[in-house]
Design a protein around this motif. Structure first.
Motif, PDB file in Angstrom:
ATOM      1  N   PHE A   1      36.119  44.217  73.963  1.00  0.00           N
ATOM      2  CA  PHE A   1      35.991  42.793  74.266  1.00  0.00           C
ATOM      3  C   PHE A   1      37.313  42.209  74.733  1.00  0.00           C
ATOM      4  O   PHE A   1      37.347  41.388  75.671  1.00  0.00           O
ATOM      5  N   ASP A   2      38.413  42.616  74.118  1.00  0.00           N
ATOM      6  CA  ASP A   2      39.717  42.107  74.532  1.00  0.00           C
ATOM      7  C   ASP A   2      39.970  42.417  76.006  1.00  0.00           C
ATOM      8  O   ASP A   2      40.548  41.597  76.738  1.00  0.00           O
ATOM      9  N   ALA A   3      39.533  43.600  76.451  1.00  0.00           N
ATOM     10  CA  ALA A   3      39.733  43.988  77.847  1.00  0.00           C
ATOM     11  C   ALA A   3      38.760  43.289  78.780  1.00  0.00           C
ATOM     12  O   ALA A   3      39.065  43.068  79.953  1.00  0.00           O
TER      13      ALA A   3
ATOM     14  N   TRP B   1      36.586  31.544  76.571  1.00  0.00           N
ATOM     15  CA  TRP B   1      37.518  31.996  77.602  1.00  0.00           C
ATOM     16  C   TRP B   1      37.543  31.040  78.790  1.00  0.00           C
ATOM     17  O   TRP B   1      38.519  30.984  79.533  1.00  0.00           O
TER      18      TRP B   1
ATOM     19  N   ASP C   1      31.241  41.066  69.962  1.00  0.00           N
ATOM     20  CA  ASP C   1      31.359  40.124  71.080  1.00  0.00           C
ATOM     21  C   ASP C   1      31.217  40.899  72.380  1.00  0.00           C
ATOM     22  O   ASP C   1      31.788  41.987  72.545  1.00  0.00           O
TER      23      ASP C   1
ATOM     24  N   ARG D   1      35.281  47.625  63.978  1.00  0.00           N
ATOM     25  CA  ARG D   1      36.107  46.622  64.658  1.00  0.00           C
ATOM     26  C   ARG D   1      37.158  47.272  65.557  1.00  0.00           C
ATOM     27  O   ARG D   1      37.418  46.807  66.669  1.00  0.00           O
TER      28      ARG D   1
ATOM     29  N   GLU E   1      36.837  40.243  78.094  1.00  0.00           N
ATOM     30  CA  GLU E   1      36.486  38.832  77.883  1.00  0.00           C
ATOM     31  C   GLU E   1      36.659  38.006  79.147  1.00  0.00           C
ATOM     32  O   GLU E   1      35.803  37.171  79.485  1.00  0.00           O
ATOM     33  N   THR E   2      37.749  38.209  79.887  1.00  0.00           N
ATOM     34  CA  THR E   2      38.023  37.401  81.081  1.00  0.00           C
ATOM     35  C   THR E   2      38.008  38.230  82.364  1.00  0.00           C
ATOM     36  O   THR E   2      38.391  37.735  83.421  1.00  0.00           O
TER      37      THR E   2
ATOM     38  N   ASP F   1      36.409  45.855  69.231  1.00  0.00           N
ATOM     39  CA  ASP F   1      37.258  44.709  69.577  1.00  0.00           C
ATOM     40  C   ASP F   1      38.128  44.967  70.806  1.00  0.00           C
ATOM     41  O   ASP F   1      38.292  44.071  71.647  1.00  0.00           O
ATOM     42  N   PRO F   2      38.705  46.165  70.969  1.00  0.00           N
ATOM     43  CA  PRO F   2      39.487  46.394  72.189  1.00  0.00           C
ATOM     44  C   PRO F   2      38.651  46.318  73.469  1.00  0.00           C
ATOM     45  O   PRO F   2      39.180  45.944  74.521  1.00  0.00           O
TER      46      PRO F   2
END
Length: 592
Positions: free
Chosen positions: A73-75, A129, A100, A66, A77-78, A70-71
């Motif tokens: 996807f955080d960067a 998003w 994700d 994770r 996602e949008t 996860d970082p």
């Protein structure tokens, strides 16, 4: 006269001299181009793929996985038009994880078979998003692994340029966002889905060479080619266009790690009239190359450095990032592989073309985006040259998951995105897009005439997504072409009818087969209009072709999206008008 020992020494020296001279002669004429003399990657082991490649191994704990994924996807996602690019690589083994997948992210298993890597959880795309709307879930991929989602279906709610390739879903698969919002995709190839595939709100979808436990759902244009478990042919009600086999297919190259821990690239063999996934009956037929046979490029490498590596006989491996090109990348050697991971993006500058490929056998282009620069390029990618007439039927060039973008990330201009002059080329999943949103967008801003021009004979296209160009979306001049699945939206933004008129007729046909063509066939094609700048604009037809016995269309349709504008006919003068009065779909099952 010298003694016996001295005579032997003299003969040995002469022999060495002849060998050295022979080597010099071979080098002078270029040598065997498939035996490079140097490399940008170590022989064996793990290459330096750069900071945006995350490599997972099955010894990692759930928390470690994770914290690694996860970082990303955080960067992403949008990050629809940003410059960050990422790849997540999974070494063979089992993982308890949910991954994700955001923009510009590839999730890739590193096994020789998809079942060598198992994700117990999901590798998923949703659309929260964008308020549950998946129509802008572009530029991402999942390849070469197995997903075991348990009781829940794995979710892959995507639009264009987001393929699922060589994946085994040990369960069900949903192709729409949670909450059943809009979706507009998509592409599956060389995959096995044990459970039910549900298309939900998807407007169109193309599935090729796969095995499904079943399929449910239909909107406008669902096409299946060489897919076991596909629904029966029934276009237009429901709109299923089904081929038992694909005319020609050669699966995309993929990266893997061998038993010794060395990185290699596998090159699947050509198949004709094929069906089903290439790997479910045993090993995929093909060959492989060590990563030492590739120039492993980084975004800091110049076009001159990349071309020098290609000239030395190396293949090209593009790591994630944005590559700004002040000269054209030139592929001259037969059987060259150009493979990208993490949506590496080529940006031609100063009006140069991004890439050209000579009229040679067996080039493989896969996994990258070409983003037009601010100064107009004539052609972003050209395969072959004008007048190319050599046959390549036993070893064609393939173009797979190669995307083109005009505007959106900023000002961009290119007259034509893709020109195919070589014969026998296989175009397998492209998205050529003149941006309808983002930066640098407008009728006089991101100018682009045509997405695809095919001049070569015997070209096969499986999965053509071509949208918003200002003249014909696609022009097919070569004989004996075949297309399985075509998805198109006409340009949104013609300011008035006079600005968008072809040879005295309203608008431009999206798919134009040239008058001199005697044989051509299309299965499953949709063209939609959304003239939101001026809804009074009309297109006379979506598909235009000579009326000859060898030119045929199967399962084609038009839609007026929200009644914004009109398409008068589907093919030539056949098919009912779609407009504000009746938005469609207007369908033609067979023409002529």
């Amino acid at each position: 006269m010298p003694g016996e020992k001295a005579f032997r020494v003299l003969l040995a020296a002469l022999a060495v001299g002849f060998v050295v001279a022979g080597i010099a002669l071979v080098l002078a004429v270029g040598g065997p181009r498939d035996e490079p003399t140097d490399t940008a990657a170590p022989t064996g082991g793990e290459p330096d793929f750069g900071p945006n490649v995350t490599i997972l191994d099955p010894t990692m704990t759930g928390d470690e996985i994770r914290s690694a994924v996860d970082p990303v996807f955080d960067a992403q996602e949008t990050n629809q038009f940003g410059e960050r690019r990422d790849a997540i690589l999974l070494k063979p083994g089992s993982y308890d994880a949910t991954i994700d997948v955001g923009f510009y992210t590839s999730v890739l298993g590193l096994g020789l078979s998809p079942d060598d890597v198992t994700v117990n959880g999901q590798v998923r795309v949703d659309a929260q998003w964008f308020d549950g709307n998946a129509t802008q879930n572009f530029w991402r991929s999942v390849e070469n692994l197995a997903v075991a989602p348990g009781a829940d279906a794995n979710r892959w709610a995507v639009a264009q340029a987001a393929p699922m390739r060589r994946v085994h879903v040990r369960g069900a698969l949903d192709l729409y966002p949670s909450g059943s919002g809009w979706a507009s995709g998509g592409y599956i190839a060389d995959s096995k889905i044990d459970g039910l595939v549900s298309s939900g709100s998807q407007q169109q979808w193309f599935s090729r060479e796969s095995e499904f436990g079943g399929w449910e759902g239909a909107s406008w244009n669902m096409v299946f080619s060489g897919v076991s478990g596909a629904p029966p042919q029934s276009f237009p009600d429901p709109p299923f266009t089904v081929l038992g086999a694909t005319p020609a297919a050669r699966e995309k190259p993929f990266l893997y790690v061998d038993d010794g821990g060395d990185y290699r690239v596998f090159l699947p063999d050509l198949r004709r009239d094929s069906s089903g996934a290439s790997w479910t009956g045993g090993e995929t037929a093909g060959t492989s190359l060590g990563i030492d046979r590739f120039f492993v490029a980084r975004p800091t490498d110049t076009a001159a450095e990349i071309n020098a590596a290609l000239d030395r006989g190396l293949n090209l491996f593009l790591t994630p990032g944005v590559y700004r090109l002040d000269e054209t990348l030139t592929v001259e050697r037969a059987d060259t592989v150009v493979l990208g991971i993490g949506l590496p993006t080529l940006v031609p500058e100063g009006g140069v073309d991004a890439m050209t490929v000579d009229d040679v056998d067996g080039v493989r282009l896969a996994g990258f985006l070409i983003d037009a620069g601010a100064e107009n390029s004539d052609v972003l990618l050209r395969v072959g040259g004008e007048g190319s007439d050599a046959r390549h039927d036993s070893n064609p060039t393939t173009i797979q998951d190669v995307y083109f973008r005009i505007g959106g990330a900023g000002p961009g201009r290119a007259t034509t995105s893709l020109v195919v002059d070589s014969a026998d080329v296989i175009i397998d999943h492209i998205w050529a897009w003149r941006a309808d949103h983002g930066d640098g967008v407008g009728w006089d801003a991101n100018t682009a005439d045509t997405g695809v021009v095919v001049n070569g004979a015997n070209v096969v296209a499986t999965g053509l997504f071509v949208e918003h160009y200002q003249r014909h979306q696609l022009v097919w001049n070569g004989d004996n072409g075949r297309t399985v699945f075509f998805q198109n939206e006409m340009p949104y933004d013609p300011p008035d009818q006079d600005s968008w008129r072809s040879e005295g007729e309203d608008g431009y046909a999206a798919y134009k087969v040239a008058d001199g063509v005697t044989r051509h066939e299309v299965w499953g094609g949709g063209s939609y209009c959304y003239f939101n700048v001026n809804p009074s604009v009309r297109a006379a037809r979506a598909f235009e072709a000579p009326d000859v016995p060898g030119v045929r269309f199967h399962g084609v349709l038009t839609v007026s999206l929200g009644g914004n504008g009109s398409i008068v006919n589907v093919v030539n003068s056949t098919g009912a008008t779609v407009s504000a009065e009746w938005t469609g779909p207007s369908s033609v099952a067979v023409y002529p």
